[in-house]
Design a protein around this motif. Structure first.
Motif, PDB file in Angstrom:
ATOM      1  N   VAL A 123      -7.012  10.783   3.439  1.00 18.36           N
ATOM      2  CA  VAL A 123      -8.230  10.119   3.892  1.00 18.36           C
ATOM      3  C   VAL A 123      -7.869   8.711   4.349  1.00 18.36           C
ATOM      4  CG1 VAL A 123     -10.488   9.229   3.201  1.00 18.36           C
ATOM      5  CG2 VAL A 123      -9.682  11.450   2.341  1.00 18.36           C
ATOM      6  N   GLY A 124      -8.336   8.332   5.527  1.00 18.47           N
ATOM      7  CA  GLY A 124      -8.091   6.990   6.025  1.00 18.47           C
ATOM      8  C   GLY A 124      -6.900   6.883   6.941  1.00 18.47           C
ATOM      9  N   ALA A 125      -6.272   8.005   7.312  1.00 15.61           N
ATOM     10  CA  ALA A 125      -5.169   7.961   8.264  1.00 15.61           C
ATOM     11  C   ALA A 125      -5.344   9.091   9.264  1.00 15.61           C
ATOM     12  CB  ALA A 125      -3.830   8.102   7.557  1.00 15.61           C
ATOM     13  N   ARG A 126      -4.955   8.869  10.504  1.00 14.89           N
ATOM     14  CA  ARG A 126      -5.083   9.921  11.503  1.00 14.89           C
ATOM     15  C   ARG A 126      -3.883   9.882  12.447  1.00 14.89           C
ATOM     16  NH1 ARG A 126      -7.133   8.455  16.552  1.00 14.89           N
ATOM     17  NH2 ARG A 126      -7.704   6.260  16.780  1.00 14.89           N
ATOM     18  N   VAL A 127      -3.448  11.054  12.894  1.00 14.30           N
ATOM     19  CA  VAL A 127      -2.359  11.147  13.847  1.00 14.30           C
ATOM     20  C   VAL A 127      -2.921  10.903  15.236  1.00 14.30           C
ATOM     21  CG1 VAL A 127      -0.624  12.655  14.860  1.00 14.30           C
ATOM     22  CG2 VAL A 127      -1.048  12.719  12.401  1.00 14.30           C
ATOM     23  N   THR A 128      -2.306   9.992  15.976  1.00 12.77           N
ATOM     24  CA  THR A 128      -2.827   9.659  17.303  1.00 12.77           C
ATOM     25  C   THR A 128      -1.892  10.080  18.426  1.00 12.77           C
ATOM     26  OG1 THR A 128      -1.857   7.457  17.124  1.00 12.77           O
ATOM     27  CG2 THR A 128      -4.131   7.703  16.418  1.00 12.77           C
ATOM     28  N   SER A 129      -0.682  10.521  18.115  1.00  9.73           N
ATOM     29  CA  SER A 129       0.212  11.003  19.164  1.00  9.73           C
ATOM     30  C   SER A 129       1.264  11.904  18.554  1.00  9.73           C
ATOM     31  CB  SER A 129       0.894   9.828  19.893  1.00  9.73           C
ATOM     32  OG  SER A 129       1.703   9.104  19.006  1.00  9.73           O
ATOM     33  N   LYS A 130       1.874  12.719  19.395  1.00  9.88           N
ATOM     34  CA  LYS A 130       2.919  13.624  18.962  1.00  9.88           C
ATOM     35  C   LYS A 130       4.196  13.300  19.704  1.00  9.88           C
ATOM     36  CE  LYS A 130      -0.174  17.411  17.755  1.00  9.88           C
ATOM     37  NZ  LYS A 130      -0.510  18.844  17.961  1.00  9.88           N
ATOM     38  N   LYS A 174       0.836  -1.193   0.000  1.00  7.86           N
ATOM     39  CA  LYS A 174       0.000   0.000   0.000  1.00  7.86           C
ATOM     40  C   LYS A 174       0.874   1.247   0.000  1.00  7.86           C
ATOM     41  CE  LYS A 174      -3.860  -2.293   0.286  1.00  7.86           C
ATOM     42  NZ  LYS A 174      -4.802  -2.342  -0.854  1.00  7.86           N
ATOM     43  N   LEU A 175       0.482   2.247  -0.793  1.00  6.05           N
ATOM     44  CA  LEU A 175       1.180   3.519  -0.819  1.00  6.05           C
ATOM     45  C   LEU A 175       0.666   4.429   0.286  1.00  6.05           C
ATOM     46  CD1 LEU A 175       1.252   4.252  -4.659  1.00  6.05           C
ATOM     47  CD2 LEU A 175       3.155   3.480  -3.225  1.00  6.05           C
ATOM     48  N   MET A 176       1.568   5.292   0.769  1.00  5.61           N
ATOM     49  CA  MET A 176       1.233   6.205   1.850  1.00  5.61           C
ATOM     50  C   MET A 176       2.175   7.412   1.757  1.00  5.61           C
ATOM     51  SD  MET A 176       0.697   5.016   5.784  1.00  5.61           S
ATOM     52  CE  MET A 176       0.017   6.170   6.984  1.00  5.61           C
ATOM     53  N   PRO A 177       1.782   8.593   2.188  1.00  5.41           N
ATOM     54  CA  PRO A 177       2.685   9.742   2.163  1.00  5.41           C
ATOM     55  C   PRO A 177       3.939   9.485   2.981  1.00  5.41           C
ATOM     56  CG  PRO A 177       0.442  10.472   2.518  1.00  5.41           C
ATOM     57  CD  PRO A 177       0.425   8.978   2.634  1.00  5.41           C
ATOM     58  N   ASP A 178       5.033  10.138   2.609  1.00  2.00           N
ATOM     59  CA  ASP A 178       6.294   9.912   3.313  1.00  2.00           C
ATOM     60  C   ASP A 178       6.539  10.903   4.438  1.00  2.00           C
ATOM     61  OD1 ASP A 178       6.932  12.248   1.996  1.00  2.00           O
ATOM     62  OD2 ASP A 178       8.662  11.423   0.912  1.00  2.00           O
ATOM     63  N   ASP A 179       5.541  11.709   4.777  1.00  2.00           N
ATOM     64  CA  ASP A 179       5.681  12.587   5.933  1.00  2.00           C
ATOM     65  C   ASP A 179       4.354  12.712   6.672  1.00  2.00           C
ATOM     66  OD1 ASP A 179       5.499  14.805   3.444  1.00  2.00           O
ATOM     67  OD2 ASP A 179       4.251  15.260   5.203  1.00  2.00           O
ATOM     68  N   VAL A 180       4.438  13.112   7.916  1.00  2.00           N
ATOM     69  CA  VAL A 180       3.276  13.157   8.796  1.00  2.00           C
ATOM     70  C   VAL A 180       2.242  14.170   8.333  1.00  2.00           C
ATOM     71  CG1 VAL A 180       2.504  13.715  11.125  1.00  2.00           C
ATOM     72  CG2 VAL A 180       4.518  12.310  10.795  1.00  2.00           C
ATOM     73  N   ASP A 181       2.686  15.339   7.884  1.00  2.00           N
ATOM     74  CA  ASP A 181       1.725  16.357   7.478  1.00  2.00           C
ATOM     75  C   ASP A 181       0.845  15.864   6.340  1.00  2.00           C
ATOM     76  OD1 ASP A 181       2.623  18.147   9.361  1.00  2.00           O
ATOM     77  OD2 ASP A 181       4.097  19.064   8.016  1.00  2.00           O
ATOM     78  N   ALA A 182       1.457  15.217   5.358  1.00  2.00           N
ATOM     79  CA  ALA A 182       0.674  14.677   4.245  1.00  2.00           C
ATOM     80  C   ALA A 182      -0.206  13.525   4.718  1.00  2.00           C
ATOM     81  CB  ALA A 182       1.596  14.220   3.120  1.00  2.00           C
ATOM     82  N   ALA A 183       0.328  12.680   5.612  1.00  2.00           N
ATOM     83  CA  ALA A 183      -0.460  11.568   6.129  1.00  2.00           C
ATOM     84  C   ALA A 183      -1.664  12.068   6.904  1.00  2.00           C
ATOM     85  CB  ALA A 183       0.405  10.682   7.016  1.00  2.00           C
ATOM     86  N   ARG A 184      -1.502  13.201   7.597  1.00  2.00           N
ATOM     87  CA  ARG A 184      -2.600  13.769   8.376  1.00  2.00           C
ATOM     88  C   ARG A 184      -3.763  14.168   7.475  1.00  2.00           C
ATOM     89  NH1 ARG A 184       0.100  17.495  10.698  1.00  2.00           N
ATOM     90  NH2 ARG A 184       0.447  16.526  12.734  1.00  2.00           N
ATOM     91  N   GLU A 185      -3.414  14.594   6.265  1.00  2.00           N
ATOM     92  CA  GLU A 185      -4.442  15.044   5.337  1.00  2.00           C
ATOM     93  C   GLU A 185      -5.027  13.906   4.515  1.00  2.00           C
ATOM     94  OE1 GLU A 185      -5.553  18.070   5.411  1.00  2.00           O
ATOM     95  OE2 GLU A 185      -4.080  18.580   6.955  1.00  2.00           O
TER      96      GLU A 185
END
Length: 360
Positions: free
Chosen positions: A347-354, A334-345
């Motif tokens: 659909v289907g992924a969410r940041v759960t901790s910092k 599966k493809l996914m963004p290579d950074d957190v900011d893009a992953a946050r945006e």
């Protein structure tokens, strides 16, 4: 393949857990004669079964992946080997793979020569960048599993797995000999991942908080006990010379002094971690169970967790197309963004901790 993916997830999680908790059961270490030529080993087991062609091969369980030059090669259940020539954007199945065993590890020496290992003490070799494979070691009677493979060069390599079972070749895989990890090491821990540090030292992620290190290209290993008591499932070396190991319940440790001391890593999770990599950009990414993907921009000291909406298990991660990574696991690649900011945006992924604040 079952119409329900849940049994696949369950089997994969159980495999990982059994490797880490020494729950393989009473498996017989009934290995055959050592250093048999590959042809003799094959004949002893009879004609191999070939992996069946499947349009869903890249969407089924994949457990490891690596680059062979510009080609991405991934391996998994049912003897599946899948190839991508566009960094993971599209996939096709290898032409010929003479096994239906679950494949757990893959490595390449250059663009063409590669080796894959897996269950039933299986070792495969390719000389054409993964298109076609040959069975060069197999012991179905033992029911043993190789979990990791490493080659120093085209001639010398090691395959390792359950209960410290190790075989070594010095002729490019034509013959293999069983050997101990080291003459003065008598552990029978599961050896889950063998990897090289930037300086060439070799490390093995094992059970009970143990890491083994070799400074002589794997001729011998010393036992290092970390402050952790659980099992390590994987590890890798980083560009700055440090190494990282990781495993159960979100535990990961990093060493910057050749394995002498280990500092805990803030992974941002309590989910078990099964794979990781340092990307070409320098960022570090970890993946694991329950959809865990962790991103770090400080050489693996602190991670931000992004939980994939599928909540499935992932075992490996690599660089992907520009701006993306490829994660491998229960649902395939599966493809996914290579950074957190893009992953946050996404659909289907969410940041759960910092991550916690850190220096440098």
């Amino acid at each position: 393949m079952s119409s329900s993916l849940f049994p696949v997830v369950s089997r994969w999680a159980q495999r990982l857990q059994s490797l880490s908790l020494a729950a393989f059961g009473a498996l017989a270490l009934s290995f055959g004669p050592l250093a048999l030529p590959a042809a003799a080993q094959d004949a002893a087991e009879g004609a191999p079964e070939y992996a069946m062609a499947s349009k869903l091969a890249a969407e089924s369980l994949l457990l490891d992946a690596t680059y062979a030059g510009d080609r991405l090669v991934a391996v998994g259940e049912f003897g599946h080997v899948v190839l991508s020539d566009d960094r993971g954007a599209t996939w096709r199945q290898a032409t010929s793979v003479p096994t239906q065993a679950t494949l757990t590890g893959v490595t390449f020496i250059g663009e063409d020569i590669g080796f894959a290992v897996g269950h039933d003490a299986t070792i495969l070799r390719t000389t054409d960048a993964g298109e076609n494979w040959e069975l060069i070691y197999n012991d179905t009677e033992s029911e043993m599993a190789f979990m990791t493979v490493y080659f120093e060069n085209e001639q010398r390599g090691l395959a390792m797995g359950a209960f410290s079972f190790i075989v070594e070749t010095n002729d490019g895989g034509d013959t293999w000999e069983e050997r101990p990890l080291s003459e003065d090491v008598s552990d029978d821990f599961h050896l889950n991942k063998l990897f090289a540090a930037n300086n060439g030292d070799l490390y093995v992620a094992a059970e009970f908080g143990v890491v083994y290190r070799s400074t002589d290209n794997g001729q011998s290993f010393e036992r290092i006990q970390t402050q952790y008591e659980g099992s390590f499932w994987g590890g890798f070396g980083m560009k700055d010379g440090s190494v990282m190991v990781f495993g159960m319940r979100g535990n990961a440790f990093r060493s910057a002094d050749n394995g002498q001391t280990w500092e805990p890593v803030n992974t941002g999770t309590d989910k078990s971690i099964a794979g990781g990599v340092q990307l070409g950009s320098g960022k570090v990414v970890l993946v694991g169970l329950q959809g865990y993907v962790g991103y770090s921009e400080d050489y693996g000291r602190n991670f931000v967790e992004v939980t994939r909406a599928d909540r499935l298990g992932y075992a490996a991660v690599t660089d992907g197309p520009e701006g993306q990574i490829v994660v491998f696991g229960e649902p395939g690649a599966k493809l996914m963004p290579d950074d957190v900011d893009a992953a946050r945006e996404q659909v289907g992924a969410r940041v759960t901790s910092k991550p916690a604040d850190s220096e440098g």
